[in-house]
Design an enzyme around this catalytic site. Structure first.
Site, PDB file in Angstrom:
ATOM      1  CE  LYS A 122       9.499 -10.681 -85.759  1.00 61.71           C
ATOM      2  NZ  LYS A 122       8.578 -10.128 -84.714  1.00 61.71           N
TER       3      LYS A 122
HETATM    4  C1  LIG Z   1       8.397 -10.726 -83.520  1.00 64.86           C
HETATM    5  C2  LIG Z   1       7.921  -9.811 -82.461  1.00 64.86           C
HETATM    6  C3  LIG Z   1       8.199 -10.051 -81.104  1.00 64.86           C
HETATM    7  C4  LIG Z   1       8.903 -11.298 -80.637  1.00 64.86           C
HETATM    8  O1  LIG Z   1      10.247 -11.303 -81.038  1.00 64.86           O
HETATM    9  P1  LIG Z   1      11.077 -12.672 -81.019  1.00 64.86           P
HETATM   10  O2  LIG Z   1      12.402 -12.322 -81.593  1.00 64.86           O
HETATM   11  O3  LIG Z   1      10.312 -13.639 -81.846  1.00 64.86           O
HETATM   12  O4  LIG Z   1      11.157 -13.102 -79.607  1.00 64.86           O
HETATM   13  C5  LIG Z   1       7.793  -9.093 -80.195  1.00 64.86           C
HETATM   14  N1  LIG Z   1       7.135  -7.983 -80.561  1.00 64.86           N
HETATM   15  C6  LIG Z   1       6.840  -7.720 -81.855  1.00 64.86           C
HETATM   16  C7  LIG Z   1       6.094  -6.485 -82.200  1.00 64.86           C
HETATM   17  C8  LIG Z   1       7.232  -8.618 -82.841  1.00 64.86           C
HETATM   18  O5  LIG Z   1       6.964  -8.352 -84.132  1.00 64.86           O
END
Ligand SMILES: *Cc1c(COP(=O)(O)O)cnc(C)c1O
Length: 462
Positions: A112
């Site tokens: 993210k």
């Molecule tokens: C947010 C997250 C996901 C899922 O991603 P999306 O874009 O919501 O599908 C998977 N793995 C980790 C470590 C995350 O922080």
């Protein structure tokens, strides 16, 4: 470039407004009116370029004239300059045809950061230009919140409120959110699960008077600028492995459908992507949707991969809008079904559209731990539980093309699950070694919209 709402009843916006708004006023999500196309030679020219250069070329056509080229170069450099790896998103080989895309070298050790660091820079530049202030409210299953806090802490024109589900995030995730030590940052531990947090966030956005009063802005994965930032690493990894001259497959650990939707956009731009595989944990609404043609929510059961403990997958609405051929009324009906009746059935055409473009699989709790064990045994790589879910599902989908599995977090963010699987607690990287010693600041809160609004009014610096 203009952006339109998936519900068809909000005004079309330019890039900057789309980014600052988040959710559309009709409750929909913004999508680009048209997806820019890259020719084969344009894609071939991305191979071997620095990450920042690929980001510039991929992002520019979506941004239009909202920022100059010079501004974008500077903001992209600032976004990724602190990453702990020169490649930003390095690709590692796991097997003859299986590769790992490491997306956890940013400041909060999860993918993210790719989106949040960029959106922080873009928003700051935009607000500095206009002199406006905004209040960012985010809901998080763990990683979004820390990434947002890291990206926005200390910014003059921004107050940040992050809602996380009390007791349902890992200790590392919680500490990353509660130890920022900046007076424009507020971590709120809400009673409930991630969907509760996401529900209150939607309530705030749907209260237009409140929204205007505090200058509400969203940075959740529904924000188009976040999806856009994530498109970049599909290009860098695919061209590293031979695209556009050969196609590649991707397996993506999925919760809110943001990351995998970015892969879908990359493919629509012309990147030769064969399979795009949705990997879910035991909260498998997306896997069931593809298998049955019906989206039906069940209760969220906490798992080893908490950032995917989701039943309402917000970004799915974007692909639904395409599956329904841009029919905002049909999307609205589906979303109302999900909210009021716990689900909806896809039309035959829409289900076919999705099955043509996505494959899916799930990993149970045991399978997740076994995947961590197996990956370590076979390759020496220690995976976080989310990445392990994808590793498990990817193994079932290996075919002709190279498979790129997305590793979305550093294993040290989820030491309990990793220890359970292989008996070792992965150490935090050195830049975060003092995390357990930093003082925490957090506000526990009951699930009550009035309390939440009062808190935001009182704490924001107007
Ligand atoms: C947010 C997250 C996901 C899922 O991603 P999306 O874009 O919501 O599908 C998977 N793995 C980790 C470590 C995350 O922080």
């Amino acid at each position: 470039m203009r952006y339109i709402s998936t519900r068809g009843r909000a005004p079309a916006l330019g890039f900057e407004e789309t980014m600052l708004t988040g959710l559309a006023r009709d409750g929909g999500l913004y999508v680009p009116e048209e997806v820019p196309q890259f020719s084969e030679s344009e894609i071939a020219a991305l191979a071997g370029q620095p990450y920042e250069e690929v980001a510039l070329r991929v992002i520019s056509p979506f941004v239009g004239d909202a920022f100059t080229k010079g501004e974008l170069i500077r903001l992209i450099a600032a976004a990724y300059g602190e990453f702990a790896h020169a490649a930003r998103a390095p690709v590692k080989q796991l097997g003859p045809k299986h590769f790992l895309l490491e997306l956890f070298h940013g400041p909060t050790l999860a993918f993210k950061d790719f989106a949040m660091q960029l959106i922080g820079q873009l928003m700051q530049a935009s607000l500095a230009r206009s002199g406006k202030r905004i209040t960012i409210v985010g809901a998080t299953s763990g990683d979004t919140g820390s990434a947002a806090i890291e990206a926005f802490k200390g910014l003059a024109n921004v107050d940040v409120f992050i809602l996380f589900p009390e007791g349902r995030v890992s200790e590392v995730q919680r500490r990353q959110m509660t130890t920022a030590g900046a007076d424009n940052v507020h971590a709120i531990a809400l009673e409930g699960d991630f969907d509760t947090c996401q529900g209150r966030l939607k309530d705030l956005f749907n209260d237009h008077a409140f929204r205007d009063e505090v200058g509400l802005a969203g940075v959740n994965s529904i924000n188009w600028a976040r999806v856009l930032a994530q498109v970049v690493y599909y290009f860098t990894s695919a061209t590293t492995l031979g695209a556009p001259h050969r196609a590649v497959d991707f397996t993506v650990p999925t919760g809110n459908f943001g990351d995998i939707f970015a892969g879908h956009i990359a493919r629509r731009m012309g990147l030769p992507v064969g399979k795009l595989v949705i990997a879910t944990n035991q909260n498998d609404i997306l896997h069931r949707t593809l298998a049955t043609g019906e989206q039906r929510r069940e209760g969220v059961v906490p798992s080893h991969s908490p950032s995917m403990d989701i039943q309402v997958s917000s970004n799915f609405e974007r692909v639904l809008f395409e599956a329904y051929d841009g029919d905002g009324t049909a999307v609205t009906a589906a979303m109302e079904g999900l909210a009021n009746e716990g689900g909806y059935a896809l039309g035959q055409g829409a289900w076919g559209f999705l099955k043509e473009r996505f494959a899916s699989g799930r990993a149970s709790e045991d399978e997740t731990l076994q995947a961590i064990f197996r990956a370590q045994l076979l390759t020496g790589e220690v995976l976080c539980p989310h990445s392990a879910v994808a590793y498990h599902v990817a193994e079932d989908h290996l075919g002709r093309n190279p498979m790129i599995t997305l590793a979305t977090a550093h294993p040290a963010k989820f030491p309990d699950a990793v220890e359970k699987a292989i008996g070792l607690r992965p150490p935090l990287p050195s830049q975060m070694a003092d995390l357990y010693d930093r003082p925490e600041t957090v506000t526990p809160m009951a699930d009550d919209l009035g309390t939440l609004k009062a808190f935001i009014r009182e704490r924001r610096r107007s």
